[in-house]
Structure formats: C-alpha cells, structure tokens
Design an enzyme around this catalytic site. Structure first.
Site, short mmCIF file in Angstrom:
data_model
loop_
_atom_site.label_atom_id
_atom_site.label_comp_id
_atom_site.label_asym_id
_atom_site.label_seq_id
_atom_site.Cartn_x
_atom_site.Cartn_y
_atom_site.Cartn_z
N HIS A 379 45.40 44.38 34.89
CA HIS A 379 46.86 44.38 34.89
C HIS A 379 47.39 45.27 35.99
CE1 HIS A 379 50.97 45.15 33.02
NE2 HIS A 379 50.89 43.83 33.04
N CYS A 380 46.76 46.41 36.19
CA CYS A 380 47.22 47.39 37.18
C CYS A 380 47.23 46.84 38.60
CB CYS A 380 46.34 48.63 37.15
SG CYS A 380 46.37 49.55 35.61
N VAL A 381 46.38 45.86 38.90
CA VAL A 381 46.24 45.39 40.28
C VAL A 381 46.82 44.01 40.50
CG1 VAL A 381 44.23 46.86 40.69
CG2 VAL A 381 43.89 44.51 39.87
#
Length: 388
Positions: A379-381
């Site tokens: 999700h972060c990337v």
C-alpha cells in the site's frame, strides 16, 4: 529508507522502533502548483479504494543516498509488485531520469509503463503522490498533502539529508499534470498512508501523525479535521490512537486498520513477533472502532485478523523492526495484493479472511526486502487513480 551508512544494523528501518534521538515515546492517542483553490464543493470526493481504478502509480527508487547497499533489494521488490499489479490494471512507474527509467523498464518488463519525465526521490507513492477526486458529473481533480519527509523524521531518525527528498516534495503536482487533471495543495501536512477513507463520507486517522508539531505546528485537531474532511469530501472523522516517535511515520493507520468498503473495516491484531507497544495500539484501535458509527449512522462492522507469530526468513535480531502487517495491501481492479511472511498457518488465515471480506482473489508475495529494509509495504508504494 535507511541511511547509506547504516548497513544492516537493526532498528533503522522505515518503521524502526528506535529513534536516533532516543526520544522514543509511545503516545496512544515546496514547489509551484496550479493555484491553491478553496476547499472543494460538496460533490467532490475521494473514492474508496475498492472502486474502479484507471491505473496505479508507483515510483522507482534509485537513490543510494537514501538506500545505500539495500537499493537492489528494494528495487527487486518494487519490480515484483509492479508486475503483479499490472496483471490487473495499468501501472505507471515514475523514475528519476532516463538512466533510472531504463533500469526500471528492464526490471519491470513490458507490462509496466515507465516514465522518466516525473523525477522522484524514493518509492513511497502513497505518501508523496496526489489524492484523486471525482465529482457527480464525472470530473476528476486532485490535491496534495505537502509531503515533508514524514515531519522530517527521515533526517532526524536516520541522518538522511532533507534535500534527498526534494523531488518527492513536488511529485504530487507533477503526477497530476501528467494525468491532465487540476491540482491544489491542502492547507495541512501529512501523507496518504496516514488516512483511510471509505468514499462514502467517513475518514479514519491516527492523531499521532496528524496532530503533531513536526507536520502541523500550531494547528488544532479540529482545524486539521476540517481540512481533511473538506478535501476528501467527507463529513465524519474517526480519530484513532497511534504510536508517536517509534517509526518514521508516527504510526500510519494503513498498517493497522483498513476500510474494506463503507461500513466494514479490518484490524490486524499483532502476532507474537510485534513489540508490546504495537500490540497495545492495535487493540486500542479495535476498541475504538467497535463502538464507532460512520457518516451514514452505521455501526461499523469490525473484522480482525492476526499477524504472524514467526518470521522464519528474517534473522532473529531484526524481527522486532520488521513490518509484519498483512493490512498494508494494495487493492486492484481484479485482486488484493498483500504479502506472506513464511508463517504458513497465519499467512493462509490472513489470505482467506481478506479474500472473504472483499470477495476478490488475494495474491500474497514475498516482499521481505520492502517490508524489512524499507519498513513499508504494498500500500505504501502504490497510489490508485480512479476511473471516471
């Protein structure tokens, strides 16, 4: 996101449990733009991630100042994830110039579109990229959250020069320009991973990363809430406990609790490998949510899963710092993509629970480099651009 000089010493990942300053206190609790406009009209909203996407945006890491000897491991995981996302929807990978773009193309393959025309500092597109909004007439615009390297924690924790993130401070408006959509800056500072949204009027976020002097000095919780609600097209905020000072994000919500769809959330209760502070915080988040109602007056349905109890591929001295969160999945048009950690029973249980919640297939990848050395996840990337 380690300093080039840090090598493999434990405690220096993106979600490290040890700040270099030693101030490790658990607290449960700028470039040109296309003109800053007033907060949006009521018809604009950020769609929930479960709604249809036009494409996913990602960023190719190429800075040895940021990553040092870990760069190749991070690049390998970014390429693996990009290829998987591209099986379900288009992916645009931003790279820092022609050389980085060529390397990204070679690693990601022909199914991923790579552009060297949007310079990037690092890979955390969820935190640096624009939030896209739609309106009732099929319009599309966007806004940014004034990324400042997690309250300059990247410098304070790891000694990475603030200038190393200069390109990421303006990447949101550059992505918006590439997409051909209007862009505006929010009046608050934060990151996309710090707020969850259902697309139906309700947000949830941790106070630890928003009501924080490293991002929003002098602003009250009420002022921050009003701006976020306005920008996201929402009417209710659910504030959750967080953990301040023990990771570079100050406790982003997307590693602990996520919306499945309006009215339904999932919380990961920490497994045996997570330190007590994160275990306590996860329980506190769950306890708030089980008593919460959303903007429509619905009592939230709270689903829970458990994190892994073992990390057999990770050296014992590094397990406490590893981001062992199944929750940091990315939603695509055809599947949910998350991670597996090698705990066979817990991996299978998480996959089954997420698939049942979404009614979509779940793909689990080994992303140990990203989750371990990077301290962030799928999700972060990634950042989704909605369909119109």
């Amino acid at each position: 996101m380690k300093n080039a000089h840090d090598g493999d010493r434990p405690g220096l990942s993106r979600r490290s449990l040890l700040a270099r300053t030693g101030a490790v206190a658990a607290a449960l609790a700028a470039g040109p733009v296309l003109g800053a406009r007033p907060a949006m009209a009521a018809s604009w909203r950020v769609p929930g991630e479960d709604e249809a996407h036009r494409r996913t945006w990602m960023a190719w890491p190429s800075s040895t100042t940021i990553w040092g000897a870990d760069l190749s491991k991070i690049q390998a995981d970014i390429a693996k994830l990009a290829r998987e996302v591209a099986a379900y929807e288009p992916v645009v990978m931003c790279a820092d110039g022609s050389t980085a773009a060529s390397r990204a193309r070679a690693a990601c393959g022909s199914t991923v579109t790579v552009t060297g025309s949007i310079p990037v500092s690092d890979c955390w597109m969820r935190d640096t990229g624009p939030l896209f909004r739609v309106d009732d007439a099929g319009g599309l615009d966007s806004f940014g959250l004034n990324f400042n390297a997690w309250g300059e924690n990247a410098t304070r924790f790891y000694g990475i020069p603030a200038s190393a993130y200069d390109k990421d401070r303006v990447v949101a408006q550059r992505v918006a320009s590439y997409s051909g959509v209007p862009f505006a800056k929010s009046s608050v500072v934060g990151e996309g991973g710090g707020v969850e949204y259902d697309g139906d009027g309700t947000l949830m976020a941790t106070e630890s990363c928003w009501v924080n002097s490293n991002r929003n000095p002098g602003k009250s919780r009420a002022q921050i809430e009003a701006e976020l609600l306005s920008r996201f097209g929402a009417s209710k905020m659910i504030w959750l406990p967080g953990v301040k000072g023990q990771d570079v994000t100050d406790g982003h919500i997307d590693g602990t609790a996520r919306y499945i769809r309006p009215g339904v959330v999932m919380v990961q209760l920490a497994g045996a490998v997570r330190p007590d502070v994160w275990t306590a915080n996860a329980r506190a988040v769950r306890d708030v949510l089980v008593d919460a109602t959303d903007a429509r007056g619905r009592r939230l349905r709270v689903l829970t899963i458990e994190g892994p109890d073992t990390l057999p591929r990770i050296p014992s001295g590094r397990r406490a710092e590893f981001l062992s969160s199944y929750m940091n999945w990315t939603v695509t048009n055809g599947a949910i993509i998350t991670t597996q950690f090698g705990d066979t029973a817990k991996d299978a249980a998480a996959k089954s629970a997420i698939a049942a919640a979404y009614g979509r297939p779940v793909v689990q990848l080994n992303l140990d480099g990203l989750y371990g050395n990077g301290g962030g996840g799928a999700h972060c990337v990634t950042m989704q651009e909605p369909g119109r």
